[in-house]
Design a protein around this motif. Structure first.
Motif, PDB file in Angstrom:
ATOM      1  N   GLU A 179       0.940   4.279  -2.827  1.00  4.59           N
ATOM      2  CA  GLU A 179       0.261   5.675  -2.585  1.00  4.59           C
ATOM      3  C   GLU A 179       1.220   6.642  -3.031  1.00  4.59           C
ATOM      4  OE1 GLU A 179      -2.157   6.700  -1.458  1.00  4.59           O
ATOM      5  OE2 GLU A 179      -3.364   4.700  -0.791  1.00  4.59           O
ATOM      6  N   TYR A 193      -5.860  -2.763 -11.154  1.00  4.74           N
ATOM      7  CA  TYR A 193      -6.014  -4.021  -9.824  1.00  4.74           C
ATOM      8  C   TYR A 193      -6.206  -5.100 -10.505  1.00  4.74           C
ATOM      9  CZ  TYR A 193      -7.381  -6.019  -5.587  1.00  4.74           C
ATOM     10  OH  TYR A 193      -7.635  -6.929  -4.547  1.00  4.74           O
ATOM     11  N   ASP A 205      -7.671  -3.736  -1.653  1.00  2.00           N
ATOM     12  CA  ASP A 205      -7.559  -4.990  -0.982  1.00  2.00           C
ATOM     13  C   ASP A 205      -6.164  -5.542  -1.395  1.00  2.00           C
ATOM     14  OD1 ASP A 205      -7.611  -7.119   0.723  1.00  2.00           O
ATOM     15  OD2 ASP A 205      -9.184  -7.983  -0.291  1.00  2.00           O
ATOM     16  N   HIS A 247      -8.662   7.188  -4.670  1.00  2.12           N
ATOM     17  CA  HIS A 247      -8.964   6.045  -5.350  1.00  2.12           C
ATOM     18  C   HIS A 247      -9.678   5.349  -4.272  1.00  2.12           C
ATOM     19  CE1 HIS A 247      -6.016   4.349  -2.307  1.00  2.12           C
ATOM     20  NE2 HIS A 247      -5.450   5.466  -2.385  1.00  2.12           N
ATOM     21  N   GLU A 248     -10.098   4.198  -4.675  1.00  2.00           N
ATOM     22  CA  GLU A 248     -10.877   3.202  -3.921  1.00  2.00           C
ATOM     23  C   GLU A 248     -10.259   2.536  -3.062  1.00  2.00           C
ATOM     24  OE1 GLU A 248     -11.915  -0.374  -6.308  1.00  2.00           O
ATOM     25  OE2 GLU A 248     -12.273   1.359  -7.577  1.00  2.00           O
ATOM     26  N   THR A 249     -10.801   1.908  -2.004  1.00  2.00           N
ATOM     27  CA  THR A 249      -9.886   1.112  -0.991  1.00  2.00           C
ATOM     28  C   THR A 249      -9.361  -0.156  -1.809  1.00  2.00           C
ATOM     29  OG1 THR A 249     -11.225   1.917   0.763  1.00  2.00           O
ATOM     30  CG2 THR A 249      -9.879  -0.158   1.149  1.00  2.00           C
ATOM     31  N   GLU A 257       0.822  -0.950  -0.030  1.00  2.00           N
ATOM     32  CA  GLU A 257      -0.114  -0.077  -0.055  1.00  2.00           C
ATOM     33  C   GLU A 257       0.864   1.312  -0.150  1.00  2.00           C
ATOM     34  OE1 GLU A 257      -3.963   1.855   2.529  1.00  2.00           O
ATOM     35  OE2 GLU A 257      -2.960   0.061   3.107  1.00  2.00           O
TER      36      GLU A 257
END
Length: 200
Positions: free
Chosen positions: A79, A186, A94, A90-92, A75
């Motif tokens: 970022e 993703y 996973d 952005h969306e979360t 993560e």
């Protein structure tokens, strides 16, 4: 004294056994069409979910001019790269279930013929791997070609379309400028990504 008559097998039983063996031997031997492992409708493995998060033509910061493909599994690293390219929220993500692929096509002169990323797809590979297929097209191959932003709404990529929103090169380029197409994807898998690029 052993009675030899007790070990005699009737002729009809021998005949039945022979017929059964012949029938078993022919089992599966006749096919409507010859077996050809290469004639499968898809030589790929099962599809892996691959979703485009964002694409653009102008990175936020002065990133490298050369194109690059970066696999991002953490993560914090994601970022950092995200902030280099955009201010969008952005969306979360996973990261326990997947990872990010950054496809940066590099800085392009708007008057030059250039490759454009048109389709993407992901499939299960062998031995803990995911094959990501990036299909390019030569956007300068035709003088009347125009680039439009389009993408399949399906997140499971049997074959998703993706084209840069940058203006396509044409036969009469009036203003010279630069674009820098980039894409964040993703991939819902933690397996090792192997990128396969198809260039016309």
């Amino acid at each position: 004294m052993i009675n030899s008559a007790a070990f005699k097998i009737p002729v009809f039983q021998i005949f039945s056994i022979l017929v059964s063996l012949i029938m078993l031997q022919g089992c599966g031997g006749a096919r409507d069409e010859p077996f050809d492992p290469g004639s499968s409708t898809s030589s790929r493995g099962p599809a892996v979910t691959m979703t485009r998060l964002i694409s653009g033509d102008d990175p936020l910061t002065a990133v490298k001019k050369e194109g690059r493909i970066i696999k991002i599994r953490e993560e914090g690293i994601f970022e950092t790269y995200w902030r280099e390219y955009t201010t969008e929220i952005h969306e979360t993500i996973d990261f326990a279930a997947g990872q990010i692929l950054l496809v940066d096509l590099g800085e392009k002169n708007t008057c030059d013929r250039k490759l454009t990323l048109k389709q993407y797809s992901a499939y299960e590979g062998s031995v803990n791997s995911v094959i990501v297929v990036l299909d390019y097209t030569d956007s300068g191959a035709s003088s009347n070609s125009s680039s439009t932003s389009s993408e399949s709404s399906s997140s499971v990529s049997s074959s998703s379309s993706d084209s840069s929103s940058s203006s396509s090169s044409n036969s009469s380029c009036s203003a010279v400028g630069t674009t820098h197409p980039f894409y964040f994807y993703y991939i819902k898998s933690r397996d090792e990504i192997i990128v396969e690029e198809n260039v016309p």
